[in-house]
Design a protein around this motif. Structure first.
Motif, mmCIF file in Angstrom:
data_model
loop_
_atom_site.group_PDB
_atom_site.id
_atom_site.type_symbol
_atom_site.label_atom_id
_atom_site.label_comp_id
_atom_site.label_asym_id
_atom_site.label_seq_id
_atom_site.Cartn_x
_atom_site.Cartn_y
_atom_site.Cartn_z
ATOM 1 N N THR A 51 0.828 -1.209 0.000
ATOM 2 C CA THR A 51 0.000 0.000 0.000
ATOM 3 C C THR A 51 0.867 1.265 0.000
ATOM 4 O OG1 THR A 51 -0.091 0.021 2.417
ATOM 5 C CG2 THR A 51 -1.901 -1.079 1.263
ATOM 6 N N PRO A 52 0.270 2.418 -0.386
ATOM 7 C CA PRO A 52 0.990 3.689 -0.264
ATOM 8 C C PRO A 52 1.214 4.040 1.208
ATOM 9 C CG PRO A 52 -0.855 3.905 -1.784
ATOM 10 C CD PRO A 52 -0.991 2.585 -1.106
ATOM 11 N N GLU A 53 2.407 4.521 1.500
ATOM 12 C CA GLU A 53 2.747 4.958 2.851
ATOM 13 C C GLU A 53 2.677 6.474 2.961
ATOM 14 O OE1 GLU A 53 6.939 4.616 4.630
ATOM 15 O OE2 GLU A 53 5.860 2.843 5.358
ATOM 16 N N SER A 54 3.058 7.159 1.881
ATOM 17 C CA SER A 54 2.939 8.619 1.864
ATOM 18 C C SER A 54 2.793 9.099 0.425
ATOM 19 C CB SER A 54 4.158 9.287 2.518
ATOM 20 O OG SER A 54 5.318 9.052 1.773
ATOM 21 N N ILE A 55 2.048 10.186 0.287
ATOM 22 C CA ILE A 55 1.877 10.857 -1.001
ATOM 23 C C ILE A 55 2.112 12.340 -0.728
ATOM 24 C CG2 ILE A 55 0.291 11.443 -2.857
ATOM 25 C CD1 ILE A 55 -1.198 8.816 -2.260
ATOM 26 N N VAL A 56 3.234 12.853 -1.197
ATOM 27 C CA VAL A 56 3.616 14.241 -0.934
ATOM 28 C C VAL A 56 3.615 15.002 -2.249
ATOM 29 C CG1 VAL A 56 5.398 15.767 -0.018
ATOM 30 C CG2 VAL A 56 5.023 13.520 1.030
ATOM 31 N N VAL A 57 2.806 16.057 -2.315
ATOM 32 C CA VAL A 57 2.741 16.913 -3.487
ATOM 33 C C VAL A 57 3.003 18.338 -3.014
ATOM 34 C CG1 VAL A 57 1.312 17.770 -5.378
ATOM 35 C CG2 VAL A 57 1.041 15.410 -4.601
ATOM 36 N N ASP A 58 4.012 18.966 -3.607
ATOM 37 C CA ASP A 58 4.382 20.339 -3.244
ATOM 38 C C ASP A 58 4.564 20.477 -1.733
ATOM 39 O OD1 ASP A 58 5.072 22.952 -3.892
ATOM 40 O OD2 ASP A 58 3.005 23.656 -3.645
ATOM 41 N N GLN A 59 5.264 19.522 -1.130
ATOM 42 C CA GLN A 59 5.621 19.484 0.286
ATOM 43 C C GLN A 59 4.419 19.315 1.227
ATOM 44 O OE1 GLN A 59 8.186 22.794 1.146
ATOM 45 N NE2 GLN A 59 9.608 22.261 -0.484
ATOM 46 N N VAL A 60 3.289 18.845 0.724
ATOM 47 C CA VAL A 60 2.119 18.568 1.554
ATOM 48 C C VAL A 60 1.848 17.066 1.490
ATOM 49 C CG1 VAL A 60 -0.357 18.971 1.875
ATOM 50 C CG2 VAL A 60 1.124 20.838 1.125
ATOM 51 N N ASN A 61 1.850 16.414 2.658
ATOM 52 C CA ASN A 61 1.579 14.984 2.715
ATOM 53 C C ASN A 61 0.069 14.771 2.766
ATOM 54 O OD1 ASN A 61 1.536 12.239 3.054
ATOM 55 N ND2 ASN A 61 2.916 12.222 4.802
ATOM 56 N N TYR A 62 -0.471 14.006 1.824
ATOM 57 C CA TYR A 62 -1.902 13.783 1.731
ATOM 58 C C TYR A 62 -2.376 12.587 2.554
ATOM 59 C CZ TYR A 62 -2.524 17.396 -1.734
ATOM 60 O OH TYR A 62 -2.595 18.607 -2.362
ATOM 61 N N LEU A 63 -1.464 11.838 3.151
ATOM 62 C CA LEU A 63 -1.856 10.715 4.002
ATOM 63 C C LEU A 63 -1.366 10.969 5.421
ATOM 64 C CD1 LEU A 63 -0.880 7.673 1.731
ATOM 65 C CD2 LEU A 63 -3.082 8.823 1.896
ATOM 66 N N CYS A 64 -2.253 10.807 6.396
ATOM 67 C CA CYS A 64 -1.822 10.992 7.785
ATOM 68 C C CYS A 64 -1.158 9.728 8.325
ATOM 69 C CB CYS A 64 -2.983 11.432 8.670
ATOM 70 S SG CYS A 64 -4.355 10.288 8.727
ATOM 71 N N ARG A 65 -1.408 8.584 7.678
ATOM 72 C CA ARG A 65 -0.724 7.334 8.012
ATOM 73 C C ARG A 65 -0.784 6.422 6.798
ATOM 74 N NH1 ARG A 65 -4.364 3.089 10.207
ATOM 75 N NH2 ARG A 65 -6.458 3.936 10.087
ATOM 76 N N SER A 66 -0.059 5.353 6.860
ATOM 77 C CA SER A 66 -0.017 4.405 5.752
ATOM 78 C C SER A 66 -1.406 3.819 5.497
ATOM 79 C CB SER A 66 0.963 3.283 6.100
ATOM 80 O OG SER A 66 1.031 2.353 5.065
ATOM 81 N N MET A 67 -1.750 3.654 4.224
ATOM 82 C CA MET A 67 -3.022 3.010 3.899
ATOM 83 C C MET A 67 -2.951 1.549 4.313
ATOM 84 S SD MET A 67 -3.721 4.543 0.145
ATOM 85 C CE MET A 67 -5.253 5.398 -0.020
ATOM 86 N N GLU A 68 -4.115 0.916 4.478
ATOM 87 C CA GLU A 68 -4.139 -0.496 4.844
ATOM 88 C C GLU A 68 -5.389 -1.166 4.293
ATOM 89 O OE1 GLU A 68 -6.043 -0.140 9.295
ATOM 90 O OE2 GLU A 68 -3.876 0.060 9.089
ATOM 91 N N TYR A 69 -5.304 -2.464 4.135
ATOM 92 C CA TYR A 69 -6.452 -3.246 3.698
ATOM 93 C C TYR A 69 -7.272 -3.622 4.928
ATOM 94 C CZ TYR A 69 -3.999 -3.702 -0.705
ATOM 95 O OH TYR A 69 -3.362 -3.434 -1.881
ATOM 96 N N ASN A 70 -8.597 -3.637 4.764
ATOM 97 C CA ASN A 70 -9.464 -3.988 5.873
ATOM 98 C C ASN A 70 -10.733 -4.619 5.317
ATOM 99 O OD1 ASN A 70 -10.836 -4.231 8.245
ATOM 100 N ND2 ASN A 70 -11.158 -2.047 8.533
ATOM 101 N N ILE A 71 -11.037 -5.832 5.736
ATOM 102 C CA ILE A 71 -12.267 -6.484 5.292
ATOM 103 C C ILE A 71 -13.251 -6.665 6.439
ATOM 104 C CG2 ILE A 71 -11.197 -7.657 3.351
ATOM 105 C CD1 ILE A 71 -11.079 -10.171 5.075
ATOM 106 N N TRP A 72 -12.862 -6.287 7.645
ATOM 107 C CA TRP A 72 -13.729 -6.428 8.817
ATOM 108 C C TRP A 72 -14.562 -5.166 9.007
ATOM 109 C CZ3 TRP A 72 -15.651 -9.880 11.981
ATOM 110 C CH2 TRP A 72 -16.204 -9.474 13.188
ATOM 111 N N ARG A 73 -15.799 -5.352 9.366
ATOM 112 C CA ARG A 73 -16.638 -4.237 9.789
ATOM 113 C C ARG A 73 -17.382 -4.672 11.032
ATOM 114 N NH1 ARG A 73 -21.940 -5.227 8.994
ATOM 115 N NH2 ARG A 73 -22.602 -6.491 7.245
ATOM 116 N N ALA A 74 -17.793 -3.731 11.803
ATOM 117 C CA ALA A 74 -18.538 -4.055 13.016
ATOM 118 C C ALA A 74 -19.858 -4.720 12.629
ATOM 119 C CB ALA A 74 -18.804 -2.788 13.814
ATOM 120 N N PRO A 75 -20.191 -5.825 13.279
ATOM 121 C CA PRO A 75 -21.444 -6.515 12.951
ATOM 122 C C PRO A 75 -22.673 -5.685 13.321
ATOM 123 C CG PRO A 75 -20.014 -7.882 14.327
ATOM 124 C CD PRO A 75 -19.407 -6.531 14.269
#
Length: 140
Positions: A51-75
């Motif tokens: 997954t992407p860990e950071s995306i920086v455009v013109d010195q601005v990071n668009y992700l506050c943390r690394s993206m992650e896969y998630n298939i669980w949701r609260a029942p």
């Protein structure tokens, strides 16, 4: 099977990304990361998570943390009969395993594609799914 897209558009008070189109993409691969950059942008991908860990455009990071896969949701209330099956399958404790990482750059160096071959599943159980994730970095 899913498909999603993260589009970064230019805000009114930010400089144009036209310079990005003129700058060739470069990349570096380490044991744990793939880093793609040019004069205006920097993309960092985690090879262990696929997954992407950071995306920086013109010195601005668009992700506050690394993206992650998630298939669980609260029942929900309607899920009470199947929630034990979900837990037995490991949906609530899934892990990602990346088998292969490929970097494909076109001849003009205008596009770079990072491709991860990975699986998602609980430890000691069979995989829940196997997938190929492709991230395409383009000038615009």
């Amino acid at each position: 099977m899913g498909f999603d897209q993260l589009i970064i558009k230019r805000e009114q008070n930010r400089p144009s990304l036209a310079k990005t189109r003129q700058s060739k993409w470069k990349y570096r691969e380490t044991d744990h990361h793939v880093v793609i950059w040019n004069d205006m942008c920097r993309y960092c991908f985690d090879k262990r998570k696929g997954t992407p860990e950071s995306i920086v455009v013109d010195q601005v990071n668009y992700l506050c943390r690394s993206m992650e896969y998630n298939i669980w949701r609260a029942p929900l209330d309607n899920d009470r009969k199947v929630v034990s099956e979900w837990k037995n399958a490991g949906y609530d404790r899934m892990a990602v395993r990346v088998y292969e990482t490929k970097i494909v750059q076109d001849d003009s160096q205008e596009k770079i594609k990072v491709v991860f071959d990975l699986s998602i599943g609980a430890v000691f159980l069979q995989n829940i799914l196997r997938l190929r994730a492709e991230y395409c970095v383009e000038p615009d």
